[in-house]
Structures are given as structure tokens and as C-alpha cells.
Design a protein around this motif. Structure first.
Motif, mmCIF file in Angstrom:
data_model
loop_
_atom_site.group_PDB
_atom_site.id
_atom_site.type_symbol
_atom_site.label_atom_id
_atom_site.label_comp_id
_atom_site.label_asym_id
_atom_site.label_seq_id
_atom_site.Cartn_x
_atom_site.Cartn_y
_atom_site.Cartn_z
ATOM 1 N N GLY A 26 -3.769 -0.187 10.649
ATOM 2 C CA GLY A 26 -2.702 -0.821 9.888
ATOM 3 C C GLY A 26 -1.803 -1.741 10.692
ATOM 4 N N GLU B 296 -8.981 0.174 8.555
ATOM 5 C CA GLU B 296 -8.325 1.458 8.786
ATOM 6 C C GLU B 296 -7.188 1.354 9.802
ATOM 7 O OE1 GLU B 296 -8.913 4.225 6.990
ATOM 8 O OE2 GLU B 296 -10.174 2.833 5.847
ATOM 9 N N ASP C 260 -10.776 -4.010 11.523
ATOM 10 C CA ASP C 260 -10.972 -2.705 10.897
ATOM 11 C C ASP C 260 -9.858 -2.441 9.890
ATOM 12 O OD1 ASP C 260 -11.280 -0.065 10.208
ATOM 13 O OD2 ASP C 260 -11.392 0.690 12.260
ATOM 14 N N ILE D 53 0.138 5.225 8.940
ATOM 15 C CA ILE D 53 -0.918 4.285 9.312
ATOM 16 C C ILE D 53 -1.415 4.574 10.722
ATOM 17 C CG2 ILE D 53 -0.016 2.462 7.813
ATOM 18 C CD1 ILE D 53 1.120 1.113 10.331
ATOM 19 N N ALA D 54 -2.656 4.188 10.964
ATOM 20 C CA ALA D 54 -3.202 4.220 12.321
ATOM 21 C C ALA D 54 -2.908 2.894 12.995
ATOM 22 C CB ALA D 54 -4.703 4.472 12.275
ATOM 23 N N ARG E 89 -0.023 4.247 0.127
ATOM 24 C CA ARG E 89 -0.538 5.257 1.056
ATOM 25 C C ARG E 89 0.065 5.097 2.443
ATOM 26 N NH1 ARG E 89 -6.673 3.894 0.707
ATOM 27 N NH2 ARG E 89 -5.658 1.857 0.933
ATOM 28 N N ASP F 262 0.835 -1.195 0.000
ATOM 29 C CA ASP F 262 0.000 0.000 0.000
ATOM 30 C C ASP F 262 0.872 1.249 0.000
ATOM 31 O OD1 ASP F 262 -1.900 1.936 0.321
ATOM 32 O OD2 ASP F 262 -2.705 1.166 2.210
#
Length: 278
Positions: free
Chosen positions: A162, A160, A158, A123-124, A117, A115
Motif C-alpha cells: 500500500g 498488496e 504489487d 496496509i503493508a 480495508r 479503500d
């Protein structure tokens, strides 16, 4: 794509049911990234594997032959991940190691997509409830018993999130489930100790070799005071952390400089998405 597999340097996809890696987690593994046939961190992977075999007291593989096998299986792939697993081999029933072990060597190669991004925006992460047990005899080793990490990774679904941060039984941060952790305080770069639990990652070793880093014990409260936080992985590279426990960060200069170093040694920024390891 189905992974390309070999067992003891022969194309195969299975090991004997008597293999001690299967029965007891008696073995080690390395997960490495290969870009256009190059393995920039190979020497660090090989050194850790040899040191691990010495600590577990079984014969190491021929790392020159092992590198050639990885190269054979990765042929034609521009960006790939290889997992090299070495077990003590088969033995009689019971925990006692065989007196003359014949290790099993398994190589699995797959195309890699990461990824972009994650490297760019960060990342969270969450803090896992699962704690790492203290065992100095195994601390730092990348042994194949990863049940603590399996339980920790099962704590969230989740997309979201990471990664998950792991603490030891005293509450100190050790690492992420599949990466090591670094933080910056007033310009000083620090990373948690891995002398009682956790894996001494290859990417972590690279950062320790090229930057001035203090190795410390650090609890969650202290981590949340950091000016910058990032994770390191031999496959995923340098991943800035943008959020944890309500605290947010921007990707900082330390992470960006190390991302540039990763490019310089031949590990470019990711362009797709896939989980991997440190």
C-alpha cells in the motif's frame, strides 16, 4: 469522471508552455478532501500554502477566493479530492525569477473513492531504495517537484503493497511516498523530523496539534521495534501499518483514537478505493 478544472479561476484545462511550474517545478500544491461541501482541514492547507509562497518568494493567492473556487467545482459531489496548484507563473527563459511574478492558480476536483480495508485492517509497506536528498531550503514544503517520489513509487507494482517508506541519505526514515509516518514506543507517540527532506503534511500537523508527539530521527531498525505504526494523509486519513520488512502489527489504540478524531472533525472512513496524498 473527467476532473473539473479551472486555471486562474476560469474553467480551463491547460497552462501556457512558459509557465515556470511546468518548466522548473517552481510552485506548490495542496491536496484536500471535501465531504458534503465541507473542508475540515482547509485552514491548515491554506496556512501551509501561504507559508510556502513566502518561502519561495512569490505572491500568494487569495485563499478566501481559492476556497470559494474549490467549493464551486466540488458542487454536487458528496466525497471529493481537490488539488490546488500555485506556480510562480510565466517568465522569460532561464532560472532567474521574474521581478514581478504573476502566479498561476490551477484547481482540479475529482470524486473520491478510497479503500475501506486500508483504514480497518491496515496496509503493508515496503522500504524504497530511492533516497531523499537533503535540502533544508525546501524541506517540509509541498513543492511540485516530486521526482524522488515518482522514482520511489515506480519501484513496485504489487497491489498488496500500500505504500513505500522513504529514507534520507543518512538512512533515517522520513516518510512514506505520499504520507507521513508515526510510531508508538512504550506508549509514546513519535514522528520523524522533516527539517532536511520530506513534506510537513497537513494531517501530520493535525496530529501534532491534538496529541503529545516527539519529533525524532529514527532509522529502520528502530522503527521495526515499534509497538504500533501508522501513516497520516489529509485525504486518506489514518492508515495503520500491518507489515514491513517481515515485521507485523495490529492496528493499535493510537491509530484507532486518531481515526475517531478524524470522524469527529468530519472526515469519515473511506468507502471505495483510490490513491491520494498527504
Amino acid at each position: 469522471m473527467t476532473p473539473r478544472l479551472s486555471v486562474d479561476f476560469v474553467d480551463a484545462g491547460s497552462v501556457p508552455a512558459t509557465d515556470r511550474g511546468l518548466l522548473y517545478g517552481d510552485g506548490l500544491f495542496e491536496t484536500l478532501r471535501i465531504v458534503d461541501g465541507r473542508m475540515p482541514l482547509w485552514e491548515r492547507h491554506a496556512a501551509r500554502l501561504l507559508a510556502g509562497c513566502e518561502r519561495l518568494r512569490f505572491p500568494p493567492p487569495d485563499t478566501t477566493r481559492l476556497r470559494a473556487e474549490v467549493g464551486r467545482l466540488v458542487a454536487g459531489l458528496t466525497d471529493a479530492v481537490a488539488r490546488v496548484t500555485v506556480t510562480r507563473g510565466s517568465g522569460e527563459r532561464g532560472y532567474a525569477p521574474p521581478p514581478s511574478p504573476r502566479p498561476t492558480v490551477v484547481v482540479a476536483v475529482s470524486p473520491l473513492a478510497l479503500d475501506a480495508r486500508a483504514a480497518l485492517d491496515g496496509i503493508a509497506v515496503r522500504v524504497c531504495d530511492t533516497r531523499l536528498a537533503a535540502q533544508p531550503l525546501l524541506a517540509g514544503l509541498k513543492h511540485i517537484n516530486r521526482l524522488e517520489q515518482v522514482l520511489a513509487r515506480a519501484e513496485w507494482s504489487d497491489p498488496e503493497i500500500g505504500e513505500g517508506l522513504l529514507r534520507d541519505i543518512d538512512g533515517d526514515i522520513v516518510s512514506a511516498t505520499a504520507a507521513n509516518l508515526f510510531a508508538v514506543f512504550d506508549g509514546a507517540l513519535v514522528t520523524p523530523v522533516v527539517d532536511r527532506a520530506g513534506v510537513a503534511g497537513v494531517a501530520r500537523a493535525e496530529v501534532l496539534a491534538v496529541r503529545d508527539v516527539r519529533v525524532v530521527r529514527m532509522n529502520l531498525a528502530r522503527l521495526l521495534e515499534a509497538d504500533e505504526v501508522f501513516l497520516t494523509s489529509a485525504v486518506r486519513g489514518i492508515l495503520p501499518v500491518r507489515a514491513c520488512e517481515g515485521r507485523t502489527w495490529q492496528a493499535g489504540p493510537a491509530a484507532r483514537a486518531l481515526q475517531a478524531h478524524w470522524r469527529d472533525i468530519g472526515l469519515p472512513s473511506p468507502t471505495g478505493r483510490k490513491d491520494s496524498d498527504r
